[in-house]
Motif scaffolding. Sequence first.
Motif, PDB file in Angstrom:
ATOM      1  N   ILE A  61      -2.082  18.691  -5.876  1.00 27.08           N
ATOM      2  CA  ILE A  61      -0.991  17.996  -4.748  1.00 27.08           C
ATOM      3  C   ILE A  61      -2.021  16.771  -3.583  1.00 27.08           C
ATOM      4  O   ILE A  61      -1.924  15.789  -2.954  1.00 27.08           O
ATOM      5  N   ALA A  62      -2.382  18.248  -3.209  1.00 27.93           N
ATOM      6  CA  ALA A  62      -3.925  17.077  -1.917  1.00 27.93           C
ATOM      7  C   ALA A  62      -3.831  15.493  -2.170  1.00 27.93           C
ATOM      8  O   ALA A  62      -4.342  14.983  -1.644  1.00 27.93           O
ATOM      9  N   LEU A  63      -5.173  15.990  -3.117  1.00 28.83           N
ATOM     10  CA  LEU A  63      -5.891  15.170  -3.970  1.00 28.83           C
ATOM     11  C   LEU A  63      -5.063  13.777  -4.436  1.00 28.83           C
ATOM     12  O   LEU A  63      -5.328  12.828  -4.430  1.00 28.83           O
ATOM     13  N   ASP A  64      -3.909  14.199  -4.937  1.00 28.30           N
ATOM     14  CA  ASP A  64      -3.223  12.868  -5.720  1.00 28.30           C
ATOM     15  C   ASP A  64      -2.683  12.039  -3.582  1.00 28.30           C
ATOM     16  O   ASP A  64      -1.974  10.428  -4.601  1.00 28.30           O
ATOM     17  N   LYS A  65      -1.981  12.630  -3.359  1.00 30.90           N
ATOM     18  CA  LYS A  65      -1.727  12.109  -1.687  1.00 30.90           C
ATOM     19  C   LYS A  65      -2.482  11.316  -1.353  1.00 30.90           C
ATOM     20  O   LYS A  65      -2.301  10.282  -1.518  1.00 30.90           O
ATOM     21  N   ALA A  66      -4.112  11.708  -1.240  1.00 29.43           N
ATOM     22  CA  ALA A  66      -5.189  11.113  -0.233  1.00 29.43           C
ATOM     23  C   ALA A  66      -4.902   9.573  -1.288  1.00 29.43           C
ATOM     24  O   ALA A  66      -5.881   8.876  -1.026  1.00 29.43           O
ATOM     25  N   PHE A  67      -5.287  10.179  -2.627  1.00 30.27           N
ATOM     26  CA  PHE A  67      -5.399   8.752  -4.100  1.00 30.27           C
ATOM     27  C   PHE A  67      -4.502   8.044  -3.820  1.00 30.27           C
ATOM     28  O   PHE A  67      -4.885   6.443  -3.759  1.00 30.27           O
ATOM     29  N   THR A  68      -3.113   8.120  -4.325  1.00 34.19           N
ATOM     30  CA  THR A  68      -2.573   7.534  -3.946  1.00 34.19           C
ATOM     31  C   THR A  68      -1.713   6.798  -2.778  1.00 34.19           C
ATOM     32  O   THR A  68      -2.408   5.296  -2.642  1.00 34.19           O
ATOM     33  N   ALA A  69      -2.408   7.263  -1.134  1.00 34.79           N
ATOM     34  CA  ALA A  69      -2.182   6.362   0.060  1.00 34.79           C
ATOM     35  C   ALA A  69      -3.511   5.397  -0.265  1.00 34.79           C
ATOM     36  O   ALA A  69      -2.872   4.164   0.132  1.00 34.79           O
ATOM     37  N   ALA A  70      -4.516   5.625  -0.283  1.00 35.11           N
ATOM     38  CA  ALA A  70      -5.056   4.510  -0.401  1.00 35.11           C
ATOM     39  C   ALA A  70      -5.029   3.663  -1.223  1.00 35.11           C
ATOM     40  O   ALA A  70      -5.752   2.652  -1.317  1.00 35.11           O
ATOM     41  N   GLY A  71      -4.992   4.111  -2.644  1.00 35.82           N
ATOM     42  CA  GLY A  71      -4.395   3.038  -4.016  1.00 35.82           C
ATOM     43  C   GLY A  71      -2.859   2.251  -3.792  1.00 35.82           C
ATOM     44  O   GLY A  71      -3.580   0.832  -4.267  1.00 35.82           O
ATOM     45  N   HIS A  72      -2.542   2.579  -2.778  1.00 37.75           N
ATOM     46  CA  HIS A  72      -1.681   1.649  -2.763  1.00 37.75           C
ATOM     47  C   HIS A  72      -1.709   1.289  -1.264  1.00 37.75           C
ATOM     48  O   HIS A  72      -0.826   0.023  -0.871  1.00 37.75           O
ATOM     49  N   GLY A  73      -2.317   1.708  -0.704  1.00 39.95           N
ATOM     50  CA  GLY A  73      -2.655   1.172   0.419  1.00 39.95           C
ATOM     51  C   GLY A  73      -0.816   1.314   1.796  1.00 39.95           C
ATOM     52  O   GLY A  73      -0.771   0.593   2.876  1.00 39.95           O
ATOM     53  N   GLN A  74      -0.262   2.359   1.425  1.00 41.49           N
ATOM     54  CA  GLN A  74       0.974   2.821   2.327  1.00 41.49           C
ATOM     55  C   GLN A  74       1.000   4.537   2.178  1.00 41.49           C
ATOM     56  O   GLN A  74       0.825   4.973   0.865  1.00 41.49           O
ATOM     57  N   GLY A  75       1.434   4.883   2.841  1.00 45.95           N
ATOM     58  CA  GLY A  75       1.688   7.098   3.320  1.00 45.95           C
ATOM     59  C   GLY A  75       3.228   7.021   2.011  1.00 45.95           C
ATOM     60  O   GLY A  75       3.628   5.852   1.420  1.00 45.95           O
ATOM     61  N   THR A  76       2.887   8.803   1.195  1.00 44.87           N
ATOM     62  CA  THR A  76       3.561   8.744  -0.177  1.00 44.87           C
ATOM     63  C   THR A  76       4.403   8.623   1.021  1.00 44.87           C
ATOM     64  O   THR A  76       5.988   8.933  -0.484  1.00 44.87           O
ATOM     65  N   PRO A 100      -3.137   6.145   4.364  1.00 48.46           N
ATOM     66  CA  PRO A 100      -4.060   5.451   4.440  1.00 48.46           C
ATOM     67  C   PRO A 100      -4.800   5.186   4.933  1.00 48.46           C
ATOM     68  O   PRO A 100      -4.000   5.585   6.089  1.00 48.46           O
ATOM     69  N   ILE A 101      -5.818   4.756   5.358  1.00 44.85           N
ATOM     70  CA  ILE A 101      -6.395   5.128   6.532  1.00 44.85           C
ATOM     71  C   ILE A 101      -7.038   3.185   6.384  1.00 44.85           C
ATOM     72  O   ILE A 101      -7.909   3.150   6.026  1.00 44.85           O
ATOM     73  N   PHE A 102      -6.951   3.060   8.504  1.00 41.96           N
ATOM     74  CA  PHE A 102      -7.257   1.534   7.888  1.00 41.96           C
ATOM     75  C   PHE A 102      -8.166   1.620   8.885  1.00 41.96           C
ATOM     76  O   PHE A 102      -7.790   1.886  10.690  1.00 41.96           O
ATOM     77  N   ASN A 103      -9.707   0.202   9.458  1.00 44.85           N
ATOM     78  CA  ASN A 103     -10.526   0.871  10.737  1.00 44.85           C
ATOM     79  C   ASN A 103     -10.002  -0.352  11.334  1.00 44.85           C
ATOM     80  O   ASN A 103      -8.459  -0.722  11.324  1.00 44.85           O
ATOM     81  N   ALA A 104     -10.433  -0.623  12.605  1.00 43.61           N
ATOM     82  CA  ALA A 104     -10.258  -1.261  13.822  1.00 43.61           C
ATOM     83  C   ALA A 104      -9.364  -2.512  13.414  1.00 43.61           C
ATOM     84  O   ALA A 104      -8.749  -3.214  13.801  1.00 43.61           O
ATOM     85  N   LYS A 105     -10.135  -3.442  12.157  1.00 45.99           N
ATOM     86  CA  LYS A 105      -9.836  -4.727  12.231  1.00 45.99           C
ATOM     87  C   LYS A 105      -8.485  -4.711  10.917  1.00 45.99           C
ATOM     88  O   LYS A 105      -8.438  -5.911  10.532  1.00 45.99           O
ATOM     89  N   GLY A 106      -8.199  -3.661  10.600  1.00 45.49           N
ATOM     90  CA  GLY A 106      -6.979  -3.607   9.532  1.00 45.49           C
ATOM     91  C   GLY A 106      -7.053  -3.474   8.052  1.00 45.49           C
ATOM     92  O   GLY A 106      -6.265  -3.830   7.139  1.00 45.49           O
ATOM     93  N   ALA A 107      -8.203  -3.195   7.661  1.00 47.82           N
ATOM     94  CA  ALA A 107      -8.750  -3.044   6.637  1.00 47.82           C
ATOM     95  C   ALA A 107      -8.510  -1.870   6.404  1.00 47.82           C
ATOM     96  O   ALA A 107      -9.240  -0.886   6.327  1.00 47.82           O
ATOM     97  N   LEU A 108      -8.589  -1.399   4.691  1.00 45.95           N
ATOM     98  CA  LEU A 108      -7.922  -0.140   4.234  1.00 45.95           C
ATOM     99  C   LEU A 108      -9.254   0.602   3.566  1.00 45.95           C
ATOM    100  O   LEU A 108     -10.337  -0.032   2.708  1.00 45.95           O
ATOM    101  N   VAL A 109      -9.576   1.430   4.210  1.00 42.02           N
ATOM    102  CA  VAL A 109     -11.100   2.325   3.903  1.00 42.02           C
ATOM    103  C   VAL A 109     -11.101   3.633   3.658  1.00 42.02           C
ATOM    104  O   VAL A 109     -11.744   4.175   3.159  1.00 42.02           O
ATOM    105  N   GLY A 110     -10.000   3.702   3.640  1.00 43.28           N
ATOM    106  CA  GLY A 110      -9.654   5.320   2.539  1.00 43.28           C
ATOM    107  C   GLY A 110      -8.481   5.238   2.823  1.00 43.28           C
ATOM    108  O   GLY A 110      -7.148   5.001   3.112  1.00 43.28           O
ATOM    109  N   GLY A 111      -8.033   7.172   2.767  1.00 47.11           N
ATOM    110  CA  GLY A 111      -6.508   7.885   2.240  1.00 47.11           C
ATOM    111  C   GLY A 111      -6.868   8.884   2.413  1.00 47.11           C
ATOM    112  O   GLY A 111      -7.953   9.867   2.443  1.00 47.11           O
ATOM    113  N   ILE A 112      -5.949   9.678   3.355  1.00 49.59           N
ATOM    114  CA  ILE A 112      -6.301  11.466   3.638  1.00 49.59           C
ATOM    115  C   ILE A 112      -4.909  12.016   2.750  1.00 49.59           C
ATOM    116  O   ILE A 112      -3.716  11.046   2.970  1.00 49.59           O
ATOM    117  N   GLY A 113      -4.749  13.402   2.842  1.00 49.79           N
ATOM    118  CA  GLY A 113      -3.727  13.883   2.343  1.00 49.79           C
ATOM    119  C   GLY A 113      -3.753  15.278   2.415  1.00 49.79           C
ATOM    120  O   GLY A 113      -4.725  15.998   2.541  1.00 49.79           O
TER     121      GLY A 113
END
Length: 147
Positions: A61-76, A100-113
């Motif tokens: 579930i933790a893996l899926d949450k990180a995957f979903t957040a990064a893949g869609h660019g929004q919180g689960t 999702p994790i965004f850098n200082a420029k607003g670019a999507l760089v990852g996700g955490i779950g």
Amino acid sequence: MSLITQSSESLTLEGAKIAIAAAEAKARDMGLGMNIAVVDASTHLLHFSRMPGAKITSISIALDKAFTAAGHGQGTHLYKDVVWPGGAAFGFITFGGGLPIFNAKGALVGGIGASTGTPAEDQQVVQAGVDALNKVFKEGGALKAKL
């Protein structure tokens, strides 16, 4: 930029470790053991932590949450509005605890779950990870890798 390739930024292992350390600290402060996953912008696993007391059934579930957040660019947690009858994602099961994790420029760089607690507890844990990275990004930290 080439017409057949492009360069994008992504979180590094160093960045993933910073996020997980902060998330683990928050979970400990809350008296919880958590499974915590960080993925890069391509949704590939960078780092995973299974704290003592974390439920074995919540690893994926933790893996899926990180995957979903990064893949869609929004919180689960935001999916709750679209999974009801008539919603765009009707039939999906969603739980808070992925950001999702965004850098200082607003670019999507990852996700955490995170998973093991309630969705609200999981959300607090991942927010601590994102906040730690935002602090580094704000200070001009270079945790990004070119792909």
